[in-house]
Motif scaffolding. Sequence first.
Motif, PDB file in Angstrom:
ATOM      1  N   ASP A  49       0.758  -1.333  -0.076  1.00 51.85           N
ATOM      2  CA  ASP A  49       0.215  -0.183  -0.268  1.00 51.85           C
ATOM      3  C   ASP A  49       1.521   1.107  -0.040  1.00 51.85           C
ATOM      4  OD1 ASP A  49      -1.998  -1.221   0.346  1.00 51.85           O
ATOM      5  OD2 ASP A  49      -2.319  -1.287   2.498  1.00 51.85           O
ATOM      6  N   GLU A  50       1.977   0.722  -0.080  1.00 56.48           N
ATOM      7  CA  GLU A  50       2.813   2.362   0.019  1.00 56.48           C
ATOM      8  C   GLU A  50       3.830   2.905  -1.161  1.00 56.48           C
ATOM      9  OE1 GLU A  50       5.804   2.278   2.688  1.00 56.48           O
ATOM     10  OE2 GLU A  50       4.349   1.045   4.353  1.00 56.48           O
ATOM     11  N   THR A  51       4.154   4.032  -1.598  1.00 60.67           N
ATOM     12  CA  THR A  51       4.507   5.010  -2.707  1.00 60.67           C
ATOM     13  C   THR A  51       5.791   5.039  -2.122  1.00 60.67           C
ATOM     14  OG1 THR A  51       2.492   5.040  -4.041  1.00 60.67           O
ATOM     15  CG2 THR A  51       4.456   6.481  -4.497  1.00 60.67           C
ATOM     16  N   PHE A  52       7.144   5.004  -3.374  1.00 58.99           N
ATOM     17  CA  PHE A  52       8.622   5.506  -2.730  1.00 58.99           C
ATOM     18  C   PHE A  52       8.550   6.034  -4.905  1.00 58.99           C
ATOM     19  CE2 PHE A  52       7.561   1.678  -0.417  1.00 58.99           C
ATOM     20  CZ  PHE A  52       8.589   1.918   0.786  1.00 58.99           C
ATOM     21  N   LEU A  53       9.279   7.057  -3.868  1.00 56.15           N
ATOM     22  CA  LEU A  53      10.204   8.226  -5.205  1.00 56.15           C
ATOM     23  C   LEU A  53      11.791   7.473  -5.428  1.00 56.15           C
ATOM     24  CD1 LEU A  53       8.218  11.438  -4.465  1.00 56.15           C
ATOM     25  CD2 LEU A  53       7.097   9.408  -6.168  1.00 56.15           C
ATOM     26  N   ALA A  54      11.927   7.649  -6.175  1.00 54.69           N
ATOM     27  CA  ALA A  54      13.698   7.130  -6.076  1.00 54.69           C
ATOM     28  C   ALA A  54      13.561   7.548  -8.153  1.00 54.69           C
ATOM     29  CB  ALA A  54      13.438   6.010  -6.602  1.00 54.69           C
ATOM     30  N   HIS A  55      15.289   7.647  -8.024  1.00 50.54           N
ATOM     31  CA  HIS A  55      15.767   8.031  -8.973  1.00 50.54           C
ATOM     32  C   HIS A  55      16.657   7.792  -9.627  1.00 50.54           C
ATOM     33  CE1 HIS A  55      15.904  11.354  -6.120  1.00 50.54           C
ATOM     34  NE2 HIS A  55      16.134  12.200  -6.544  1.00 50.54           N
ATOM     35  N   ARG A  56      15.797   7.619 -11.456  1.00 50.20           N
ATOM     36  CA  ARG A  56      16.540   5.905 -12.351  1.00 50.20           C
ATOM     37  C   ARG A  56      18.324   6.104 -12.708  1.00 50.20           C
ATOM     38  NH1 ARG A  56      14.740   6.376 -17.661  1.00 50.20           N
ATOM     39  NH2 ARG A  56      14.944   8.497 -17.563  1.00 50.20           N
ATOM     40  N   CYS A  57      18.872   7.287 -12.096  1.00 50.98           N
ATOM     41  CA  CYS A  57      20.478   7.062 -12.410  1.00 50.98           C
ATOM     42  C   CYS A  57      20.658   6.135 -11.612  1.00 50.98           C
ATOM     43  CB  CYS A  57      20.591   8.469 -12.591  1.00 50.98           C
ATOM     44  SG  CYS A  57      20.332   9.523 -14.262  1.00 50.98           S
ATOM     45  N   VAL A  58      20.410   6.688 -10.206  1.00 57.60           N
ATOM     46  CA  VAL A  58      21.038   6.389  -9.141  1.00 57.60           C
ATOM     47  C   VAL A  58      20.663   4.377  -8.633  1.00 57.60           C
ATOM     48  CG1 VAL A  58      21.149   6.581  -6.603  1.00 57.60           C
ATOM     49  CG2 VAL A  58      20.952   8.281  -7.980  1.00 57.60           C
ATOM     50  N   LEU A  59      19.663   4.467  -8.926  1.00 57.82           N
ATOM     51  CA  LEU A  59      19.043   3.084  -9.312  1.00 57.82           C
ATOM     52  C   LEU A  59      19.981   1.995 -10.071  1.00 57.82           C
ATOM     53  CD1 LEU A  59      15.350   3.320  -8.143  1.00 57.82           C
ATOM     54  CD2 LEU A  59      17.385   2.758  -7.106  1.00 57.82           C
ATOM     55  N   ALA A  60      20.502   2.244 -11.463  1.00 53.91           N
ATOM     56  CA  ALA A  60      20.306   2.004 -12.054  1.00 53.91           C
ATOM     57  C   ALA A  60      22.252   2.177 -11.431  1.00 53.91           C
ATOM     58  CB  ALA A  60      21.231   2.250 -13.329  1.00 53.91           C
ATOM     59  N   ALA A  61      22.913   2.611 -10.942  1.00 55.86           N
ATOM     60  CA  ALA A  61      24.115   2.957 -11.068  1.00 55.86           C
ATOM     61  C   ALA A  61      25.006   1.764  -9.824  1.00 55.86           C
ATOM     62  CB  ALA A  61      24.672   4.092 -11.132  1.00 55.86           C
ATOM     63  N   ARG A  62      23.631   1.619  -9.140  1.00 61.58           N
ATOM     64  CA  ARG A  62      24.296   0.671  -8.071  1.00 61.58           C
ATOM     65  C   ARG A  62      23.787  -0.790  -8.074  1.00 61.58           C
ATOM     66  NH1 ARG A  62      26.909   1.212  -4.245  1.00 61.58           N
ATOM     67  NH2 ARG A  62      25.664   1.012  -2.037  1.00 61.58           N
ATOM     68  N   SER A  63      22.658  -1.196  -8.992  1.00 65.25           N
ATOM     69  CA  SER A  63      22.089  -1.985  -8.988  1.00 65.25           C
ATOM     70  C   SER A  63      22.032  -2.627 -10.836  1.00 65.25           C
ATOM     71  CB  SER A  63      20.512  -2.228  -8.992  1.00 65.25           C
ATOM     72  OG  SER A  63      20.379  -3.560  -9.065  1.00 65.25           O
ATOM     73  N   PRO A  64      23.128  -3.095 -11.544  1.00 69.02           N
ATOM     74  CA  PRO A  64      22.615  -4.083 -13.149  1.00 69.02           C
ATOM     75  C   PRO A  64      21.270  -3.880 -13.185  1.00 69.02           C
ATOM     76  CG  PRO A  64      24.028  -5.718 -11.377  1.00 69.02           C
ATOM     77  CD  PRO A  64      23.417  -4.746 -10.694  1.00 69.02           C
ATOM     78  N   VAL A  65      20.377  -5.394 -12.183  1.00 68.67           N
ATOM     79  CA  VAL A  65      19.231  -5.457 -11.689  1.00 68.67           C
ATOM     80  C   VAL A  65      18.493  -4.054 -12.807  1.00 68.67           C
ATOM     81  CG1 VAL A  65      17.190  -6.616 -11.637  1.00 68.67           C
ATOM     82  CG2 VAL A  65      19.128  -8.043 -11.398  1.00 68.67           C
ATOM     83  N   PHE A  66      18.327  -3.147 -11.959  1.00 68.21           N
ATOM     84  CA  PHE A  66      17.479  -1.809 -11.700  1.00 68.21           C
ATOM     85  C   PHE A  66      17.564  -1.481 -13.160  1.00 68.21           C
ATOM     86  CE2 PHE A  66      16.803  -1.397  -7.577  1.00 68.21           C
ATOM     87  CZ  PHE A  66      15.232  -1.248  -7.765  1.00 68.21           C
ATOM     88  N   LYS A  67      19.263  -1.258 -13.481  1.00 69.53           N
ATOM     89  CA  LYS A  67      19.542  -0.592 -14.487  1.00 69.53           C
ATOM     90  C   LYS A  67      19.262  -1.602 -16.120  1.00 69.53           C
ATOM     91  CE  LYS A  67      24.097   0.434 -17.415  1.00 69.53           C
ATOM     92  NZ  LYS A  67      25.769  -0.063 -17.145  1.00 69.53           N
ATOM     93  N   ALA A  68      19.003  -2.879 -15.987  1.00 69.95           N
ATOM     94  CA  ALA A  68      18.722  -3.293 -16.862  1.00 69.95           C
ATOM     95  C   ALA A  68      16.919  -3.212 -17.426  1.00 69.95           C
ATOM     96  CB  ALA A  68      18.764  -4.610 -16.844  1.00 69.95           C
ATOM     97  N   GLU A  69      15.948  -3.018 -15.978  1.00 66.19           N
ATOM     98  CA  GLU A  69      14.631  -2.666 -15.461  1.00 66.19           C
ATOM     99  C   GLU A  69      13.917  -0.974 -16.382  1.00 66.19           C
ATOM    100  OE1 GLU A  69      13.295  -3.591 -11.693  1.00 66.19           O
ATOM    101  OE2 GLU A  69      13.329  -5.905 -12.448  1.00 66.19           O
ATOM    102  N   LEU A  70      15.466  -0.420 -16.254  1.00 62.54           N
ATOM    103  CA  LEU A  70      15.159   0.736 -15.918  1.00 62.54           C
ATOM    104  C   LEU A  70      15.593   1.307 -17.660  1.00 62.54           C
ATOM    105  CD1 LEU A  70      15.116   2.108 -12.349  1.00 62.54           C
ATOM    106  CD2 LEU A  70      13.548   1.969 -13.573  1.00 62.54           C
ATOM    107  N   PHE A  71      16.693   0.995 -17.365  1.00 67.90           N
ATOM    108  CA  PHE A  71      17.293   1.657 -18.811  1.00 67.90           C
ATOM    109  C   PHE A  71      16.922   0.759 -20.180  1.00 67.90           C
ATOM    110  CE2 PHE A  71      19.008   4.560 -15.631  1.00 67.90           C
ATOM    111  CZ  PHE A  71      18.753   5.297 -16.426  1.00 67.90           C
ATOM    112  N   GLY A  72      16.610  -0.673 -19.765  1.00 72.29           N
ATOM    113  CA  GLY A  72      16.753  -2.395 -20.431  1.00 72.29           C
ATOM    114  C   GLY A  72      15.698  -2.021 -21.764  1.00 72.29           C
TER     115      GLY A  72
END
Length: 200
Positions: A102-125
């Motif tokens: 039920d919760e919402t979280f705001l984040a920054h794609r560049c930070v997530l992609a820089a730190r996690s290869p999985v987030f990088k694939a999801e957000l920039f793949g």
Amino acid sequence: MVQYEFSFIDQVEKQESSRIRAMQPRRFSSEVGWGSPLFMRRKDLERSKHLKNDSFMIRCDIVVVTASSSFLTVPPPPSIQQNLTSLLLSGEGADVTFKVGDETFLAHRCVLAARSPVFKAELFGPMKEGTTTSAIRIHDMEPLVFKLLLHFIYSDSVPNIGDIYDDEDDNDEAIWQHLLVAADIYDLPKLRMICEEKCT
């Protein structure tokens, strides 16, 4: 390299900055010790007007012309982790939204992609979920675990669970185990090691 002048405390004429800056610069080094071969005789000192109550004060004015890097002011430690954590907490500039339970979280794609290869694939793949205007739903994860995951991604550390979660009925070890699963999912080796230590 410094310009300097030694004077008795009451020799105001020797303490003017223009006089000191006119002196020949000398090199000081921690590797070399040196002194002056010119000494005052004791009887001359005892007759001196600068001797008061069997004591005197000497002033040394120094102008540093150049300094070795070892003498320069040490810069403060890097604060990028604090800056990124503040960015996460404020949500300023966030460009991706996650819905976890039920919760919402705001984040920054560049930070997530820089730190996690999985987030990088999801957000920039090829799927590029991060460019969608709707929230990305995260399944099979508790909001607290995702919150801890984001905190680690931005700060490279995990906060004390008790500081952000005060439900005494829940077992901290269970939360660490869930976070360990999240570390595996998003390929975060350091977080995985932290969780393994907490679970043992």
